[in-house]
Design a protein around this motif. Structure first.
Motif, PDB file in Angstrom:
ATOM      1  N   ASN A 213     -31.837  -0.371  92.511  1.00 21.94           N
ATOM      2  CA  ASN A 213     -31.367  -0.419  93.897  1.00 21.94           C
ATOM      3  C   ASN A 213     -32.229  -1.309  94.790  1.00 21.94           C
ATOM      4  OD1 ASN A 213     -29.221   1.437  93.430  1.00 21.94           O
ATOM      5  ND2 ASN A 213     -30.690   3.130  93.516  1.00 21.94           N
ATOM      6  N   ALA A 214     -33.193  -1.982  94.200  1.00 23.71           N
ATOM      7  CA  ALA A 214     -34.083  -2.857  94.974  1.00 23.71           C
ATOM      8  C   ALA A 214     -33.486  -4.249  95.100  1.00 23.71           C
ATOM      9  CB  ALA A 214     -35.455  -2.939  94.305  1.00 23.71           C
ATOM     10  N   GLY A 215     -33.858  -4.940  96.178  1.00 27.60           N
ATOM     11  CA  GLY A 215     -33.421  -6.315  96.351  1.00 27.60           C
ATOM     12  C   GLY A 215     -34.556  -7.311  96.259  1.00 27.60           C
ATOM     13  N   SER A 216     -35.778  -6.819  96.490  1.00 25.13           N
ATOM     14  CA  SER A 216     -36.940  -7.714  96.490  1.00 25.13           C
ATOM     15  C   SER A 216     -38.139  -7.009  95.877  1.00 25.13           C
ATOM     16  CB  SER A 216     -37.274  -8.153  97.918  1.00 25.13           C
ATOM     17  OG  SER A 216     -37.488  -7.011  98.748  1.00 25.13           O
ATOM     18  N   VAL A 217     -38.919  -7.768  95.114  1.00 25.37           N
ATOM     19  CA  VAL A 217     -40.114  -7.243  94.448  1.00 25.37           C
ATOM     20  C   VAL A 217     -41.275  -8.190  94.687  1.00 25.37           C
ATOM     21  CG1 VAL A 217     -41.172  -6.572  92.259  1.00 25.37           C
ATOM     22  CG2 VAL A 217     -38.747  -6.168  92.619  1.00 25.37           C
ATOM     23  N   LEU A 218     -42.413  -7.630  95.038  1.00 24.53           N
ATOM     24  CA  LEU A 218     -43.656  -8.392  95.090  1.00 24.53           C
ATOM     25  C   LEU A 218     -44.486  -8.030  93.873  1.00 24.53           C
ATOM     26  CD1 LEU A 218     -45.859 -10.144  96.443  1.00 24.53           C
ATOM     27  CD2 LEU A 218     -46.623  -8.056  97.619  1.00 24.53           C
ATOM     28  N   GLU A 219     -44.808  -9.027  93.050  1.00 26.43           N
ATOM     29  CA  GLU A 219     -45.704  -8.823  91.915  1.00 26.43           C
ATOM     30  C   GLU A 219     -47.113  -9.198  92.346  1.00 26.43           C
ATOM     31  OE1 GLU A 219     -46.403 -10.195  87.264  1.00 26.43           O
ATOM     32  OE2 GLU A 219     -44.973 -11.298  88.512  1.00 26.43           O
ATOM     33  N   ILE A 220     -48.032  -8.262  92.250  1.00 29.60           N
ATOM     34  CA  ILE A 220     -49.412  -8.501  92.641  1.00 29.60           C
ATOM     35  C   ILE A 220     -50.255  -8.749  91.395  1.00 29.60           C
ATOM     36  CG2 ILE A 220     -51.457  -7.450  93.691  1.00 29.60           C
ATOM     37  CD1 ILE A 220     -49.641  -6.112  95.673  1.00 29.60           C
ATOM     38  N   GLY A 221     -50.938  -9.885  91.391  1.00 30.28           N
ATOM     39  CA  GLY A 221     -51.719 -10.263  90.216  1.00 30.28           C
ATOM     40  C   GLY A 221     -50.815 -10.813  89.126  1.00 30.28           C
TER      41      GLY A 221
ATOM     42  N   HIS B 171     -30.542  -9.606  90.076  1.00 32.05           N
ATOM     43  CA  HIS B 171     -30.233  -9.063  91.407  1.00 32.05           C
ATOM     44  C   HIS B 171     -31.465  -9.007  92.297  1.00 32.05           C
ATOM     45  CE1 HIS B 171     -31.887  -5.505  89.418  1.00 32.05           C
ATOM     46  NE2 HIS B 171     -32.010  -4.930  90.597  1.00 32.05           N
ATOM     47  N   LEU B 172     -32.644  -9.250  91.736  1.00 31.90           N
ATOM     48  CA  LEU B 172     -33.900  -9.140  92.473  1.00 31.90           C
ATOM     49  C   LEU B 172     -34.420 -10.500  92.911  1.00 31.90           C
ATOM     50  CD1 LEU B 172     -35.886  -6.630  90.230  1.00 31.90           C
ATOM     51  CD2 LEU B 172     -34.955  -6.169  92.491  1.00 31.90           C
ATOM     52  N   GLN B 173     -34.971 -10.553  94.112  1.00 31.51           N
ATOM     53  CA  GLN B 173     -35.785 -11.684  94.525  1.00 31.51           C
ATOM     54  C   GLN B 173     -37.216 -11.342  94.101  1.00 31.51           C
ATOM     55  OE1 GLN B 173     -34.620 -14.617  95.908  1.00 31.51           O
ATOM     56  NE2 GLN B 173     -32.628 -13.689  95.439  1.00 31.51           N
ATOM     57  N   TRP B 174     -37.763 -12.120  93.169  1.00 32.08           N
ATOM     58  CA  TRP B 174     -39.070 -11.810  92.588  1.00 32.08           C
ATOM     59  C   TRP B 174     -40.137 -12.717  93.209  1.00 32.08           C
ATOM     60  CZ3 TRP B 174     -39.627  -7.923  88.865  1.00 32.08           C
ATOM     61  CH2 TRP B 174     -40.937  -7.744  88.392  1.00 32.08           C
ATOM     62  N   TYR B 175     -41.047 -12.104  93.953  1.00 38.04           N
ATOM     63  CA  TYR B 175     -42.127 -12.836  94.624  1.00 38.04           C
ATOM     64  C   TYR B 175     -43.421 -12.662  93.831  1.00 38.04           C
ATOM     65  CZ  TYR B 175     -38.903 -13.133  98.531  1.00 38.04           C
ATOM     66  OH  TYR B 175     -37.802 -13.394  99.310  1.00 38.04           O
TER      67      TYR B 175
ATOM     68  N   ALA C 212     -33.360 -19.338  90.723  1.00 35.59           N
ATOM     69  CA  ALA C 212     -33.174 -19.253  92.175  1.00 35.59           C
ATOM     70  C   ALA C 212     -33.820 -18.003  92.772  1.00 35.59           C
ATOM     71  CB  ALA C 212     -31.685 -19.280  92.508  1.00 35.59           C
ATOM     72  N   ASN C 213     -33.950 -16.947  91.968  1.00 31.61           N
ATOM     73  CA  ASN C 213     -34.502 -15.681  92.488  1.00 31.61           C
ATOM     74  C   ASN C 213     -35.994 -15.523  92.211  1.00 31.61           C
ATOM     75  OD1 ASN C 213     -34.009 -15.361  89.673  1.00 31.61           O
ATOM     76  ND2 ASN C 213     -33.991 -13.129  89.894  1.00 31.61           N
ATOM     77  N   LEU C 214     -36.645 -16.586  91.721  1.00 31.59           N
ATOM     78  CA  LEU C 214     -38.065 -16.545  91.396  1.00 31.59           C
ATOM     79  C   LEU C 214     -38.827 -17.445  92.363  1.00 31.59           C
ATOM     80  CD1 LEU C 214     -40.314 -15.631  89.456  1.00 31.59           C
ATOM     81  CD2 LEU C 214     -39.725 -17.565  87.983  1.00 31.59           C
ATOM     82  N   HIS C 215     -39.787 -16.872  93.069  1.00 35.10           N
ATOM     83  CA  HIS C 215     -40.439 -17.582  94.171  1.00 35.10           C
ATOM     84  C   HIS C 215     -41.850 -18.041  93.811  1.00 35.10           C
ATOM     85  CE1 HIS C 215     -37.195 -16.521  96.985  1.00 35.10           C
ATOM     86  NE2 HIS C 215     -37.113 -15.438  96.235  1.00 35.10           N
ATOM     87  N   PRO C 216     -42.281 -19.166  94.377  1.00 35.86           N
ATOM     88  CA  PRO C 216     -43.619 -19.696  94.095  1.00 35.86           C
ATOM     89  C   PRO C 216     -44.702 -18.675  94.456  1.00 35.86           C
ATOM     90  CG  PRO C 216     -42.313 -21.294  95.325  1.00 35.86           C
ATOM     91  CD  PRO C 216     -41.541 -20.011  95.336  1.00 35.86           C
TER      92      PRO C 216
END
Length: 196
Positions: A26-34, A50-54, A75-79
């Protein structure tokens, strides 16, 4: 620069994905730390479109992460964002936060700062997913984890495999509730917390 590679990432990615899918449905955005090498981000962004992966990490790891990203152009994978737990986080709110193999590397003070950052940047009903080795009631889950802990502390006395109970207590202090604690291969765990 040669693209960085972690064999552990290759070994654990499918097992982590299986446990992450229901938590992040049910998430739309994820922040990966490290984000480390960047391997997890590429694999999870591809499998969870379905996720925007930061991604985020210290600057020293950004070039390697970008090499992995450049190969897939998702497109859903961010720098990678410049994120050091000693400082404020460079984004607003996200639905989920994921971190793998960080808690035993950083100091307890930085783990506290991690949860303070979660408190500030995680949306209501958001989830936090923490992968890595833990101790239970002061005991290691395997002899190899005991040996690994000794190696870690010989390099940095502030690092080391953390007590699950201490991590859960800290999470509760910041308004999180443990949803699941799943045993993973190679004597690791995946802890999933939810913001109340």
């Amino acid at each position: 620069m040669t693209k960085p590679f972690s064999q552990a990432c290759e070994n654990n990615k499918n097992h982590i994905l299986k446990a992450l899918q229901p938590a992040l449905q049910n998430a739309g955005s994820v922040l990966e730390i490290g984000s480390g090498t960047g391997q997890h981000s590429v694999f999870f962004a591809k499998k969870l479109p379905h996720l925007q992966w930061y991604t985020s990490d210290r600057e020293v790891n950004h070039q390697g992460i970008k090499l992995w990203h450049d190969e897939v152009q998702l497109a859903n994978l961010h720098p990678p964002l410049l994120l050091d737990l000693n400082y404020s986080w460079p984004l607003n709110k996200v639905d989920a936060i994921y971190t793998a193999n960080t808690f035993h590397i950083v100091s307890w003070e930085l783990i506290t700062r991690f949860f303070a950052g979660v408190n500030q940047h995680l949306n209501q009903q958001g989830v936090v997913c923490v992968y890595g080795p833990f101790k239970y009631k002061g005991e290691f889950t395997s002899p190899s984890n005991d040996e690994f802990n000794s190696l870690l502390q010989s390099r940095d006395p502030l690092s080391g495999i953390r007590d699950f109970e201490a991590v859960e207590q800290l999470a509760v202090q910041y308004g999180l509730k443990l949803l699941s604690d799943t045993a993973m291969p190679a004597n690791n765990q995946l802890l999933i917390f939810k913001r109340q």
